[in-house]
Design a protein around this motif. Structure first.
Motif, PDB file in Angstrom:
ATOM      1  N   ASP A 293       0.859  -1.187   0.000  1.00 38.16           N
ATOM      2  CA  ASP A 293       0.000   0.000   0.000  1.00 38.16           C
ATOM      3  C   ASP A 293       0.901   1.244   0.000  1.00 38.16           C
ATOM      4  OD1 ASP A 293      -1.600   2.237   0.966  1.00 38.16           O
ATOM      5  OD2 ASP A 293      -3.047   0.782   1.727  1.00 38.16           O
ATOM      6  N   PRO A 294       0.647   2.215  -0.864  1.00 30.69           N
ATOM      7  CA  PRO A 294       1.472   3.434  -0.879  1.00 30.69           C
ATOM      8  C   PRO A 294       1.519   4.145   0.481  1.00 30.69           C
ATOM      9  CG  PRO A 294      -0.016   3.406  -2.772  1.00 30.69           C
ATOM     10  CD  PRO A 294      -0.374   2.224  -1.911  1.00 30.69           C
ATOM     11  N   ARG A 295       0.475   3.983   1.281  1.00 33.18           N
ATOM     12  CA  ARG A 295       0.471   4.615   2.610  1.00 33.18           C
ATOM     13  C   ARG A 295       1.478   3.963   3.552  1.00 33.18           C
ATOM     14  NH1 ARG A 295      -5.964   4.236   2.645  1.00 33.18           N
ATOM     15  NH2 ARG A 295      -5.265   2.285   1.726  1.00 33.18           N
ATOM     16  N   ALA A 296       2.005   2.767   3.206  1.00 36.37           N
ATOM     17  CA  ALA A 296       3.017   2.088   4.016  1.00 36.37           C
ATOM     18  C   ALA A 296       4.420   2.624   3.751  1.00 36.37           C
ATOM     19  CB  ALA A 296       2.977   0.581   3.758  1.00 36.37           C
ATOM     20  N   LYS A 297       4.589   3.380   2.667  1.00 37.28           N
ATOM     21  CA  LYS A 297       5.919   3.859   2.289  1.00 37.28           C
ATOM     22  C   LYS A 297       6.618   4.643   3.404  1.00 37.28           C
ATOM     23  CE  LYS A 297       8.427   6.157  -1.482  1.00 37.28           C
ATOM     24  NZ  LYS A 297       9.663   5.689  -0.960  1.00 37.28           N
ATOM     25  N   PRO A 298       5.957   5.565   4.120  1.00 34.72           N
ATOM     26  CA  PRO A 298       6.662   6.263   5.204  1.00 34.72           C
ATOM     27  C   PRO A 298       7.196   5.294   6.276  1.00 34.72           C
ATOM     28  CG  PRO A 298       4.591   7.372   4.716  1.00 34.72           C
ATOM     29  CD  PRO A 298       4.591   6.089   3.934  1.00 34.72           C
ATOM     30  N   LEU A 299       6.430   4.273   6.608  1.00 32.64           N
ATOM     31  CA  LEU A 299       6.857   3.284   7.589  1.00 32.64           C
ATOM     32  C   LEU A 299       8.097   2.556   7.070  1.00 32.64           C
ATOM     33  CD1 LEU A 299       4.662   0.773   9.513  1.00 32.64           C
ATOM     34  CD2 LEU A 299       6.531  -0.074   8.167  1.00 32.64           C
TER      35      LEU A 299
ATOM     36  N   ILE B 240       1.496   7.371  10.782  1.00 31.35           N
ATOM     37  CA  ILE B 240       2.329   7.761  11.927  1.00 31.35           C
ATOM     38  C   ILE B 240       2.864   6.558  12.699  1.00 31.35           C
ATOM     39  CG2 ILE B 240       1.199  10.004  12.166  1.00 31.35           C
ATOM     40  CD1 ILE B 240      -0.263   8.773  14.656  1.00 31.35           C
ATOM     41  N   GLY B 241       2.421   5.367  12.337  1.00 34.14           N
ATOM     42  CA  GLY B 241       2.902   4.172  13.023  1.00 34.14           C
ATOM     43  C   GLY B 241       2.409   2.944  12.305  1.00 34.14           C
ATOM     44  N   GLY B 242       2.837   1.807  12.797  1.00 30.77           N
ATOM     45  CA  GLY B 242       2.367   0.575  12.198  1.00 30.77           C
ATOM     46  C   GLY B 242       3.090  -0.634  12.737  1.00 30.77           C
ATOM     47  N   GLY B 243       2.741  -1.759  12.183  1.00 31.24           N
ATOM     48  CA  GLY B 243       3.346  -3.022  12.562  1.00 31.24           C
ATOM     49  C   GLY B 243       2.685  -4.136  11.779  1.00 31.24           C
ATOM     50  N   ALA B 244       3.227  -5.327  11.942  1.00 36.25           N
ATOM     51  CA  ALA B 244       2.716  -6.464  11.186  1.00 36.25           C
ATOM     52  C   ALA B 244       2.943  -7.728  11.987  1.00 36.25           C
ATOM     53  CB  ALA B 244       3.425  -6.555   9.840  1.00 36.25           C
ATOM     54  N   PHE B 245       2.261  -8.796  11.563  1.00 35.34           N
ATOM     55  CA  PHE B 245       2.604 -10.106  12.105  1.00 35.34           C
ATOM     56  C   PHE B 245       2.449 -11.152  11.031  1.00 35.34           C
ATOM     57  CE2 PHE B 245      -1.885  -9.617  13.361  1.00 35.34           C
ATOM     58  CZ  PHE B 245      -2.455 -10.818  12.965  1.00 35.34           C
ATOM     59  N   LYS B 246       3.191 -12.224  11.241  1.00 34.89           N
ATOM     60  CA  LYS B 246       3.178 -13.392  10.373  1.00 34.89           C
ATOM     61  C   LYS B 246       3.214 -14.612  11.280  1.00 34.89           C
ATOM     62  CE  LYS B 246       8.114 -14.030   9.605  1.00 34.89           C
ATOM     63  NZ  LYS B 246       8.037 -15.440   9.922  1.00 34.89           N
TER      64      LYS B 246
ATOM     65  N   VAL C 189       7.236  -3.132  13.919  1.00 32.54           N
ATOM     66  CA  VAL C 189       6.562  -2.217  14.841  1.00 32.54           C
ATOM     67  C   VAL C 189       7.343  -0.900  14.807  1.00 32.54           C
ATOM     68  CG1 VAL C 189       5.907  -1.801  17.235  1.00 32.54           C
ATOM     69  CG2 VAL C 189       5.686  -4.099  16.257  1.00 32.54           C
ATOM     70  N   TRP C 190       6.641   0.168  14.474  1.00 32.79           N
ATOM     71  CA  TRP C 190       7.291   1.447  14.216  1.00 32.79           C
ATOM     72  C   TRP C 190       6.356   2.603  14.537  1.00 32.79           C
ATOM     73  CZ3 TRP C 190       5.270   4.857  10.571  1.00 32.79           C
ATOM     74  CH2 TRP C 190       6.044   5.974  10.266  1.00 32.79           C
ATOM     75  N   THR C 191       6.939   3.717  14.983  1.00 30.12           N
ATOM     76  CA  THR C 191       6.212   4.987  15.076  1.00 30.12           C
ATOM     77  C   THR C 191       7.090   6.078  14.469  1.00 30.12           C
ATOM     78  OG1 THR C 191       7.007   5.467  17.314  1.00 30.12           O
ATOM     79  CG2 THR C 191       4.878   4.369  17.118  1.00 30.12           C
TER      80      THR C 191
ATOM     81  N   LEU D  17       2.310   5.771  21.154  1.00 26.27           N
ATOM     82  CA  LEU D  17       1.821   5.247  19.878  1.00 26.27           C
ATOM     83  C   LEU D  17       2.256   3.795  19.646  1.00 26.27           C
ATOM     84  CD1 LEU D  17       2.381   8.368  17.588  1.00 26.27           C
ATOM     85  CD2 LEU D  17       0.242   7.581  18.639  1.00 26.27           C
ATOM     86  N   ALA D  18       3.487   3.464  20.013  1.00 22.18           N
ATOM     87  CA  ALA D  18       3.948   2.078  19.832  1.00 22.18           C
ATOM     88  C   ALA D  18       3.126   1.131  20.700  1.00 22.18           C
ATOM     89  CB  ALA D  18       5.432   1.955  20.160  1.00 22.18           C
ATOM     90  N   ARG D  19       2.800   1.558  21.911  1.00 22.53           N
ATOM     91  CA  ARG D  19       1.952   0.733  22.780  1.00 22.53           C
ATOM     92  C   ARG D  19       0.573   0.558  22.148  1.00 22.53           C
ATOM     93  NH1 ARG D  19      -1.955   0.947  26.488  1.00 22.53           N
ATOM     94  NH2 ARG D  19      -1.849  -0.410  28.286  1.00 22.53           N
ATOM     95  N   LYS D  20       0.044   1.623  21.569  1.00 23.57           N
ATOM     96  CA  LYS D  20      -1.260   1.570  20.900  1.00 23.57           C
ATOM     97  C   LYS D  20      -1.212   0.564  19.746  1.00 23.57           C
ATOM     98  CE  LYS D  20      -3.935   5.368  20.158  1.00 23.57           C
ATOM     99  NZ  LYS D  20      -4.405   6.621  19.544  1.00 23.57           N
TER     100      LYS D  20
END
Length: 181
Positions: free
Chosen positions: A16-22, A72-78, A90-92, A101-104
């Protein structure tokens, strides 16, 4: 100052282009902290280690935290194993750190992993990321290494957390007519 009212979660894909900042900030941060310590190609090689499908339902997921249209943040799992989701990415945003934000992101990822049937979380962070170590220790994760020694001897620092209490309970079936009461 946080702007929690407009913070929303978006489940999407690393493509997703919105993931590029992350992705861009993760590459910069990992390269700044580690250079080629783990891999001659640097952070790009680590981020490309897993295909986007690894983070797609039903086995995984990819989350962005969006505020006022900006990531402004994000993360993933596999999957790590049948019962365990492995958290990655996991990033902010750097300029918005120390706001919870990371806790959120962790709370939402844990809830989503439980909704997808996982009962345990596994994750690793690098030895040059004391902020992440502190976050995980303060949020109920168990260090799978000796925290009293120099973390550089381990390089990669593993953590785990039981989230079985978060798995949604299925609605009990109604008792068949004529059953004992």
């Amino acid at each position: 100052m946080t702007n929690d009212m407009s913070d929303t979660f978006l489940y999407t894909s690393p493509l997703d282009p919105r993931a590029k900042p992350l992705i861009d900030e993760l590459i910069y941060e990992y390269d700044t902290r580690y250079g080629t310590y783990f891999n001659a190609e640097g952070a790009v090689a680590e981020l490309n280690r897993y295909p986007p499908e690894a983070f797609a339902p039903p086995i995984g997921n990819f989350l962005l935290l969006i505020r006022d249209g900006e990531t402004i943040g994000g993360g993933a799992f596999k999957p790590y194993d049948d019962q365990t989701a492995e958290f990655k990415r996991v990033w902010t945003r750097t300029d918005l750190r120390r706001q919870g934000l990371a806790r959120k992101v962790l709370v939402e990822l844990e809830a989503q992993a439980a909704r997808q049937g996982y009962s345990r979380i596994y994750l690793t962070t690098g030895f040059r990321q004391p902020e992440a170590v502190g976050l995980y220790l303060n949020y109920g994760y168990t260090a799978l290494f000796d925290t009293s020694v120099d973390p550089e001897i381990y390089k990669s620092l593993p953590f785990e957390k039981d989230i079985s209490h978060l798995i949604p309970v299925a609605e009990p079936r109604l008792r068949a007519a004529g059953g004992n009461s």
